[in-house]
Design a protein around this motif. Structure first.
Motif, PDB file in Angstrom:
ATOM      1  N   VAL A  35     -14.381   5.880   3.095  1.00  0.00           N
ATOM      2  CA  VAL A  35     -13.124   6.370   2.514  1.00  0.00           C
ATOM      3  C   VAL A  35     -12.267   5.151   2.213  1.00  0.00           C
ATOM      4  N   GLU A  36     -11.850   5.036   0.953  1.00  0.00           N
ATOM      5  CA  GLU A  36     -11.086   3.867   0.528  1.00  0.00           C
ATOM      6  C   GLU A  36      -9.813   4.344  -0.168  1.00  0.00           C
ATOM      7  N   PRO A  37      -8.624   4.103   0.393  1.00  0.00           N
ATOM      8  CA  PRO A  37      -7.375   4.464  -0.296  1.00  0.00           C
ATOM      9  C   PRO A  37      -7.094   3.481  -1.424  1.00  0.00           C
ATOM     10  N   ALA A  38      -6.369   3.971  -2.441  1.00  0.00           N
ATOM     11  CA  ALA A  38      -6.012   3.129  -3.585  1.00  0.00           C
ATOM     12  C   ALA A  38      -4.735   3.656  -4.196  1.00  0.00           C
ATOM     13  N   ASP A  39      -4.100   2.821  -5.003  1.00  0.00           N
ATOM     14  CA  ASP A  39      -2.875   3.190  -5.715  1.00  0.00           C
ATOM     15  C   ASP A  39      -3.178   3.247  -7.199  1.00  0.00           C
ATOM     16  N   LEU A  40      -2.875   4.416  -7.792  1.00  0.00           N
ATOM     17  CA  LEU A  40      -3.016   4.568  -9.229  1.00  0.00           C
ATOM     18  C   LEU A  40      -1.745   4.113  -9.924  1.00  0.00           C
ATOM     19  N   GLY A  41      -1.763   4.122 -11.239  1.00  0.00           N
ATOM     20  CA  GLY A  41      -0.567   3.761 -11.982  1.00  0.00           C
ATOM     21  C   GLY A  41       0.594   4.687 -11.657  1.00  0.00           C
ATOM     22  N   GLY A  42       1.795   4.110 -11.601  1.00  0.00           N
ATOM     23  CA  GLY A  42       2.978   4.909 -11.270  1.00  0.00           C
ATOM     24  C   GLY A  42       3.168   5.096  -9.773  1.00  0.00           C
TER      25      GLY A  42
END
Length: 998
Positions: free
Chosen positions: A380-387
């Motif tokens: 499980v890898e968290p990430a930040d999308l645009g915005g």
């Protein structure tokens, strides 16, 4: 000069000057106006709207009109008597002062200044005002020089130019800072400008497009020494895509947008903006590859975004991959009841991470009805999308095979640790010069504990820091080249004790020592001491060789390695003068000199000798004849080595030359002596000439023979034989020579032996044959007598030589036995040498009483008797003869084969005794029509997989047997027969001969 009248400033007339008198002098110096003309000119210009100033020789203002005062905004009091430079910017003062030097130089030269001047002045409000003037020197009424300047206000021009320059600079900065590669070139292909981004894409920009690579020209739409026809000032932008080689050799996919424009002077230029499409293509390719990889490997991928839910999932839909869920739903479909109890903790941690949106990785075991037990790995890898939106990426794959391999590797590691702990060789794992792991054998070898060895610098186990530095460089080069290094060195143990070890180092990764090394250490201290003893023995052997009269020279691949005293005396120098030099250094200038041959090291077979005879030249200039042998004496790890044995035969050669000269004189005497000489016509065989001795040879008077063929004066059989000899001699350039026994038919005539020679003669006319015959009856009788005497003497000398050789070899064997008694550590090796020497002595002992080939049976009995006396073990000898065959005593060995066969039987008997502690040792001689075989038997067993082909040649044992046996006439076989080992040597012709019965 007639300047303005000296009176206060006249505002009504716009004059702000001091007025000089009007009676000015007429005329002036150089090119200046006279005072009257000057005054009139000033009066004329004083009320003009253009500014006018008058300065003295020190450039102070002495007059200024109203237009100038209004332009600068200063009152006359602040201008008159002041230098205008006071109101100029600091940046302009240096240029103004420099230009005044040129003005004064023109005044002194009597000429007017050249060109116009632009000057900047701060007005009363602090604004900068630019004036352009063409100054002229004029004369005052008193004749003093004045500088008249009519000033044109060009402030608007300078402001516009500054704004244009600022715009150009801004455009240049934008051009250089643009992240897109940009370039401008003209119609001739000259690259006018390019930015740094362009050079980062394609490397350094060329000066001309003519010199640019073809792919760059194609990208910039440069075709056939001119821009593309579509590049016109009134045409839209042109887009070109292409692949260009970058500075590092990569091929980059680029897109260029080009537009043509016209400059102010009508030139056509092209501007190009270049974009790198490689990242877009790599992105598309990466997406394609990742998709193919996930579809092929069965990896499940899912992305979760908080506001929109699961956005995307990829994975295989094959039901057979239930244990590899392709999406989050498949993951959620695995319940707690499917997870192995031992993996529940990991599974719960994974579920908690999904709920909290944390990074996590878990490996757990599940049970499925279709596939049974499977291992899954979920990340499980968290990430930040645009915005600023949060998302989770979940990847699950089936790692059942990897888990099985991992467990198998752990099991193999445990087994390997057990093996390393049980081996007698010391094993080290070294990384970056430090020991990371050591086995118990290494600890026992170095007297350190395993814990003390860990993290110890490997340099501490070297004899000295200098030896470590020297060997480290060699080992590093070998490891990077071959991935392996082997050698011998001294190992420093705990307490400073030094032992000799054999070291083998191998890279964990191919040719990369930095990844780690596996080092093994074998204790060879005892072997090294034995080797030193053998070296000492070799030195003693060389001392013995120094005492012989034959020159001995040892030559290796690097040149001469050693020579004895006799060779040094022959060559006229010391050993140091010749070490490393080729043996040909003492050869004469003959191109085909034997010592210039290069085949000895490469082509000479082991055990074979090559004999030669040649002249040598020593360092002292002396030339002499030698006869020599070349024998291959070294091979293997030490390199090939050839030993030359040279005997000085200069006196013998001188004797041979004298003999040759005497023979030549004798030949001339024989030619002039009374001989039977006859000259024949080659075609008709008629006798053309003959002497009285020839008539005696023929047995007919000269008159009956001369001019007639042999058929007229010989018997038919004798005539045919003579004609055949004449015909054969005519066909051979060297003629024909034979001995002819003749007995004339006269009563009481005895048989005489004639030496007949028939040679063809070269002549301008018909071919002729010369027959020369001499009566050699007495000579042949004397020669036969001398031959019989020589044979008898040779047999006696050979017997004496064999007797002495036997005695000498027995003396050598006694010396070796004494050495073995003093040096027990090499007693076994010397014992083998003693046995071999005694075997050779037995051969020479048997040859004392006989001559010619050596009979096999007595040789076998002598060798077995010698072995019994040496080892104290009985050897049963048995002779088997084939029914109806030849008796054993008729089989014999040639002289050249007797010693190798004797050594072979000795080695086989010695091996039989060494490898059997008890039991009978047998030796069977079997005689057959094809040859003989000798079988040595002893109790024992051969090891599994034993093969004679695996036995390397050596100086003892089976290695010596293989090296000694003649390859064409002898074979060796070892086989297991019940509980005995049979070693059989089979000898066939011509390696075995059959003699007459005794």
């Amino acid at each position: 000069m007639s300047v303005l009248p000296r009176r206060p400033a006249l505002p009504t007339k716009g004059k702000a000057v001091a007025t000089p008198p009007r009676n000015a002098r007429k005329g002036s110096a150089g090119g200046r106006l006279d005072p009257r003309a000057t005054a009139e000119l000033v009066d004329l210009l004083w009320d003009t709207p253009q500014a006018v100033t008058v300065q003295d020789a020190r450039f102070r203002v002495v007059a200024a009109n109203r237009a100038y005062c209004e332009a600068v905004g200063y009152p006359p009091a602040q201008l008159l008597g002041h230098d205008p430079v006071e109101h100029m910017p600091a940046a302009e003062k240096a240029a103004v002062l420099a230009s005044r030097t040129e003005l004064l130089r023109a005044l002194q030269a009597g000429r007017q200044p050249d060109g116009s001047l632009d000057r900047c002045v701060h007005d009363a409000n602090g604004r900068m005002r630019w004036f352009r003037s063409v100054p002229r020197w004029v004369s005052a009424s008193d004749g003093s020089p004045l500088l008249l300047a009519i000033l044109h206000d060009v402030t608007a021009e300078h402001v516009a130019r500054a704004q244009a320059d600022r715009s150009v600079h801004e455009l240049e900065h934008w051009f250089d800072l643009s992240p897109i590669g940009m370039l401008v070139y003209d119609a001739s292909g000259l690259i006018v400008r390019s930015n740094a981004a362009f050079e980062q894409l394609v490397g350094r920009a060329p000066v001309m497009l003519h010199d640019a690579p073809a792919d760059l020209c194609e990208l910039l739409a440069w075709e056939r020494d001119r821009p593309h026809p579509a590049l016109r000032a009134d045409a839209p932008a042109l887009e070109v895509r292409g692949s260009v080689s970058a500075a590092d050799g990569r091929r980059m996919r680029l897109r260029a947008r080009l537009r043509a424009f016209a400059t102010d002077i009508g030139e056509v230029r092209v501007m190009a903006a270049i974009e790198d499409l490689s990242l877009e293509e790599e992105r598309d390719l990466a997406q394609l590859e990742i998709g193919a990889l996930m579809d092929t490997a069965g990896i499940g991928v899912a992305t979760y975004e908080a506001s929109r839910g699961w956005l995307r999932s990829r994975g295989r839909a094959n039901p057979a991959t239930v244990a590899r869920p392709p999406t989050s739903a498949a993951l959620q479909a695995i319940g707690r009841d499917q997870v192995d109890p031992e993996s529940l903790e990991e599974f719960e941690r994974l579920q908690q991470a999904l709920r909290e949106g944390r990074r996590a990785q878990a490996r757990y075991e599940v049970h499925t009805p279709e596939l049974g037990r499977r291992w899954l790995l979920t990340r499980v890898e968290p990430a930040d999308l645009g915005g600023g939106r949060a998302a989770l990426s979940v990847v699950t794959l089936d790692v059942t095979d990897q888990e099985a391999v991992h467990r198998r590797n752990e099991e193999l590691l445990r087994e390997l640790s057990t093996i390393l702990s049980g081996t007698t060789a010391g094993i080290l794992h070294v990384r970056h010069g430090r020991i990371e792991r050591a086995n118990d054998a290494m600890a026992a070898l170095t007297d350190y504990s395993v814990e003390a060895l860990q993290q110890m610098p490997l340099a501490d186990l070297f004899e000295t820091p200098e030896s470590h530095g020297m060997l480290h460089t060699q080992q590093e080069q070998a490891l990077r080249r071959d991935g392996l290094w082997r050698g011998e060195r001294r190992l420093r143990c705990n307490g400073g004790r030094l032992v000799w070890v054999q070291v083998s180092k191998r890279c964990v990764a191919d040719h990369d020592p930095d990844a780690g090394l596996i080092c093994s250490y074998a204790d060879i201290d005892e072997l090294h001491r034995a080797r030193e003893a053998l070296q000492s023995q070799a030195e003693r052997t060389r001392a013995i060789l120094d005492s012989v009269l034959v020159g001995i020279v040892t030559v290796g691949e690097g040149g001469i390695e050693w020579m004895n005293r006799s060779a040094r005396r022959m060559f006229g120098g010391e050993l140091a003068d010749f070490v490393g030099e080729p043996i040909a250094t003492v050869a004469t200038a003959d191109a085909d000199h034997p010592l210039r041959a290069t085949h000895y090291l490469d082509g000479l077979e082991e055990g074979r000798a090559e004999t030669f005879e040649c002249r040598l030249r020593g360092r002292d200039g002396r030339e002499f004849w030698v006869v020599g042998n070349a024998v291959l004496t070294g091979r293997g790890s030490s390199g090939r080595q050839v030993t030359f044995a040279l005997l000085d035969i200069e006196r013998r050669r001188q004797a041979e030359v004298s003999i040759a000269q005497a023979q030549a004189s004798l030949q001339r005497i024989i030619e002039t002596a009374p001989l039977a000489i006859a000259l024949f016509d080659a075609s008709s065989a008629r006798v053309l000439r003959l002497n009285q001795m020839a008539a005696m040879f023929i047995g007919q008077p000269v008159e009956q023979v001369l001019g007639r063929p042999p058929g007229d004066w010989l018997q038919p059989d004798e005539a045919r034989a003579l004609l055949a000899d004449l015909d054969q001699a005519r066909q051979q350039p060297d003629g024909l020579r034979r001995e002819l026994p003749l007995a004339h038919s006269a009563p009481g005539a005895e048989m005489r032996i004639w030496d007949v020679r028939i040679v063809p003669l070269e002549s301008a006319g018909d071919a002729q044959l010369l027959l020369v015959a001499s009566d050699v009856t007495e000579q042949r009788t004397a020669e036969q007598a001398r031959f019989d005497a020589a044979v008898s003497q040779r047999e006696m000398l050979v017997k004496e030589v064999h007797h002495r050789i036997k005695n000498n070899l027995q003396g050598v064997a006694g010396l070796l036995q004494q050495t073995a008694a003093r040096r027990p550590e090499v007693a076994a090796l010397i014992g083998e040498a003693v046995s071999q020497v005694q075997a050779i002595a037995q051969v020479h002992g048997l040859q004392v009483g006989i001559s010619g080939p050596l009979r096999v049976k007595p040789l076998l009995e002598a060798i077995t008797g010698s072995v019994q006396r040496t080892f104290g073990r009985p050897v049963q000898v048995r002779v088997e003869e084939a029914p109806g065959g030849l008796p054993a005593h008729r089989y014999a060995l040639p002289e050249a084969e007797s010693i190798p066969i004797a050594l072979t039987i000795n080695e086989l008997l010695t091996n039989a005794i060494k490898h059997s502690e008890s039991g009978a040792i047998g030796c069977v001689l079997r005689c057959e029509d094809a040859g003989v075989s000798i079988t040595v038997t002893n109790p024992g067993r051969l090891r599994e997989g034993f093969s004679l082909a695996q036995v390397p040649p050596g100086v003892s044992g089976l290695g010596l047997v293989r090296a000694l046996l003649p390859r064409r006439t002898a074979t060796l076989a070892l086989q297991q027969v019940d509980d005995e080992v049979h070693a059989r040597v089979t000898l066939t012709a011509p390696g075995i001969a059959v003699l007459d019965p005794l």
